[in-house]
Every structure is written in structure tokens, then in C-alpha cells.
Write a protein that holds these residues in place. Structure first.
Motif, PDB file in Angstrom:
ATOM      1  N   ILE A  23       0.842  -1.199   0.000  1.00 30.71           N
ATOM      2  CA  ILE A  23       0.000   0.000   0.000  1.00 30.71           C
ATOM      3  C   ILE A  23       0.879   1.251   0.000  1.00 30.71           C
ATOM      4  O   ILE A  23       1.886   1.322   0.717  1.00 30.71           O
ATOM      5  N   TYR A  24       0.499   2.239  -0.813  1.00 26.99           N
ATOM      6  CA  TYR A  24       1.283   3.469  -0.936  1.00 26.99           C
ATOM      7  C   TYR A  24       0.496   4.690  -0.475  1.00 26.99           C
ATOM      8  O   TYR A  24       1.025   5.580   0.159  1.00 26.99           O
ATOM      9  N   ARG A  25      -0.780   4.722  -0.801  1.00 30.02           N
ATOM     10  CA  ARG A  25      -1.651   5.792  -0.319  1.00 30.02           C
ATOM     11  C   ARG A  25      -3.099   5.369  -0.495  1.00 30.02           C
ATOM     12  O   ARG A  25      -3.422   4.439  -1.238  1.00 30.02           O
ATOM     13  N   ALA A  85      -1.435   8.917   3.344  1.00 27.19           N
ATOM     14  CA  ALA A  85      -0.181   8.481   2.727  1.00 27.19           C
ATOM     15  C   ALA A  85       0.477   7.423   3.601  1.00 27.19           C
ATOM     16  O   ALA A  85       0.431   7.517   4.835  1.00 27.19           O
ATOM     17  N   ILE A  86       1.088   6.412   2.959  1.00 26.80           N
ATOM     18  CA  ILE A  86       1.799   5.356   3.682  1.00 26.80           C
ATOM     19  C   ILE A  86       3.185   5.216   3.085  1.00 26.80           C
ATOM     20  O   ILE A  86       3.326   5.064   1.862  1.00 26.80           O
ATOM     21  N   ARG A  87       4.210   5.282   3.913  1.00 26.21           N
ATOM     22  CA  ARG A  87       5.584   5.188   3.452  1.00 26.21           C
ATOM     23  C   ARG A  87       6.376   4.225   4.344  1.00 26.21           C
ATOM     24  O   ARG A  87       5.965   3.916   5.458  1.00 26.21           O
ATOM     25  N   ASP A  88       7.527   3.773   3.852  1.00 22.28           N
ATOM     26  CA  ASP A  88       8.398   2.912   4.674  1.00 22.28           C
ATOM     27  C   ASP A  88       8.939   3.685   5.861  1.00 22.28           C
ATOM     28  O   ASP A  88       9.067   3.154   6.964  1.00 22.28           O
ATOM     29  N   GLU A  89       9.283   4.965   5.629  1.00 22.91           N
ATOM     30  CA  GLU A  89       9.839   5.796   6.688  1.00 22.91           C
ATOM     31  C   GLU A  89       9.259   7.197   6.596  1.00 22.91           C
ATOM     32  O   GLU A  89       8.946   7.682   5.505  1.00 22.91           O
TER      33      GLU A  89
END
Length: 256
Positions: free
Chosen positions: A92-94, A118-122
Motif C-alpha cells: 500500500i502506498y496511499r 499516505a503510507i511510506r516505509d519511513e
């Protein structure tokens, strides 16, 4: 004895690994919205970190929720964190969001505005959404109806304008928004809380005049004048048509 300890240690590792693998592959997105509002959501996926694969044509890399919100609406959406499409591991990315409502019964009497998760690794700590003891994170916004007239009948048309706010309701810049790291979300709930502004306002400046009990529409050059700016003439006003067909002289109460 050493062999027994080794077996016990390996068993413990297996149990630990088994527990790690049972973490949910989903999180819940939900929303508290004003009456007669609904949201649409589109979860967007990209190749997981370290993957070099691609999905042909990008097909099936997005998943929609409540896309037919006027027919069927479900406030809770269970969204996958990981998916595999065409053999390519995705993450998932956003989540693209649309906040919608209808202001009349005609098919076109709807409007909406956007929001994003928004979803990010960091992420830098200041940008990360926080979760409470109930594993829930909340972000906030306010929507306001903007009104104008359109067409030969000067029919009322409304536009929905949504902005992010803090928990106290103070307006910020931009649309409602929140961000998380991927490792925050398993089994958690993300909640969007949207309030509706107490008052509507004109969508275009210098076209309506505020009076004690509402707004009056400037006439412009004549009734056929589609723009109908006031241009300093605050005495000549026109009637207009409400979405339900009523002929009115003042908005929103119709009659003076």
C-alpha cells in the motif's frame, strides 16, 4: 541435556515466527461524517521495497471502496497492506479519498472534495500519525458548501470545499491529510472526522450581497448575464431557482 535445550530453543523461535506471521494484513479505514455525507476510497499499491517487478499496464494496482456510495455505503473499509498482482508483490502506498454529498435530487446535484492518507516505509516523526490505546488514529477536517447560480434559470449549484483542521477545529492549509509508516498499520484503525461549517458562502466573490437574513443575488447587466457581478450595484437583485425547483429571492431561506 544440551540437545533438549537446543530443541526447546528452536521450538521457541518457531512459535515466535508463527506469531509474527499471523499479524493482520489489513487495517481499517473509517470516517465520521456529517449527515448525508459519504466517502469513496481508492487504495493505491506499488511494488514492495526491493522489488524490480512491474504490473503490465498497472492493471489491478488500485482497489476501490464505496465507489457507488449513493446506492450502497459502508463506513468501514478493510484495506490490505500487501497484495500480489501478476506475480509482483505490492505494498500500500496511499489511500485517495473523496468526501461526497448530494444537495438535490437530480443526478448532477452532487459535489465532493479530496483527502489523502499516505503510507511510506519511513517518515520523519513530526509527520507520522499517532495511535491511541485503542489502536486508533484520528485526523480531522471541515467541509463548507459554496453556492452559486448557473444556467438560464439561475439555478443554485453547490460546490463542496474541504480543508484539514486540528482537533480543536482550527482550519489549516490543504485538504484533510494524514500519513503513517507501513509498520504502524497492521490491525489498526484510521478514522477521518469531518465537520460541516455552520454557514455556506458564495463560491464567487462580488456576485451576492449579504443581508440580515441571508444572501441576495446581484442582477448584473440583465437576467441573461451569466456572470452577473455586482460591480457596486447593491440595489438591483434577481430571483433564482433552488435545486428543488422553488423560485426564490433570498438564499438560503427562499423568501424574505
Amino acid at each position: 541435556m544440551k540437545q533438549a535445550l537446543r530443541i526447546a530453543s528452536l521450538s521457541g523461535l518457531a512459535i515466535t515466527a508463527g506469531c509474527a506471521n499471523t499479524q493482520p494484513n489489513t487495517f481499517t479505514f473509517t470516517a465520521d461524517l456529517p449527515p448525508d455525507f459519504a466517502y469513496q476510497a481508492v487504495a493505491v499499491y506499488v511494488p514492495a521495497k526491493g522489488q524490480t517487478c512491474t504490473v503490465p499496464g498497472g492493471r489491478n494496482t488500485e482497489v476501490g471502496y464505496n465507489l457507488e456510495w449513493r446506492k450502497s455505503y459502508q463506513p468501514n473499509s478493510e484495506i490490505d497492506l500487501y497484495r500480489t498482482v501478476s506475480g509482483c508483490p505490492l505494498v500500500i502506498y496511499r489511500v485517495k479519498l473523496e468526501i461526497n454529498s448530494a444537495y438535490g435530487n437530480d443526478w448532477g446535484d452532487i459535489s465532493g472534495d479530496s483527502a489523502v492518507v499516505a503510507i511510506r516505509d519511513e517518515l520523519e516523526p513530526r509527520y507520522k500519525g499517532a495511535f491511541n490505546e485503542l489502536d486508533e488514529s484520528v485526523f480531522y477536517g471541515q467541509c463548507q458548501w459554496l453556492f452559486r447560480t448557473a444556467g438560464s434559470k439561475r439555478r443554485i449549484v453547490k460546490i463542496l470545499d474541504c480543508k484539514k483542521t486540528n482537533p480543536q477545529g482550527e482550519l489549516g492549509r490543504g485538504r484533510p491529510f494524514s500519513a503513517y509508516t507501513l509498520d504502524q498499520l497492521s490491525g489498526k484503525t484510521v478514522r477521518m472526522k469531518i465537520k460541516l461549517a455552520d454557514e455556506e458562502r458564495p463560491a464567487i466573490g462580488d456576485t451576492w450581497v449579504k443581508v440580515p437574513n441571508g444572501w441576495k443575488r446581484c442582477m448584473g447587466e440583465n437576467f441573461e448575464d451569466q456572470d452577473a457581478y455586482c460591480f457596486g450595484n447593491y440595489k438591483d437583485f434577481s430571483g433564482f431557482q433552488m435545486p428543488d425547483g422553488r423560485q426564490c429571492t433570498i438564499y438560503p431561506d427562499c423568501t424574505e
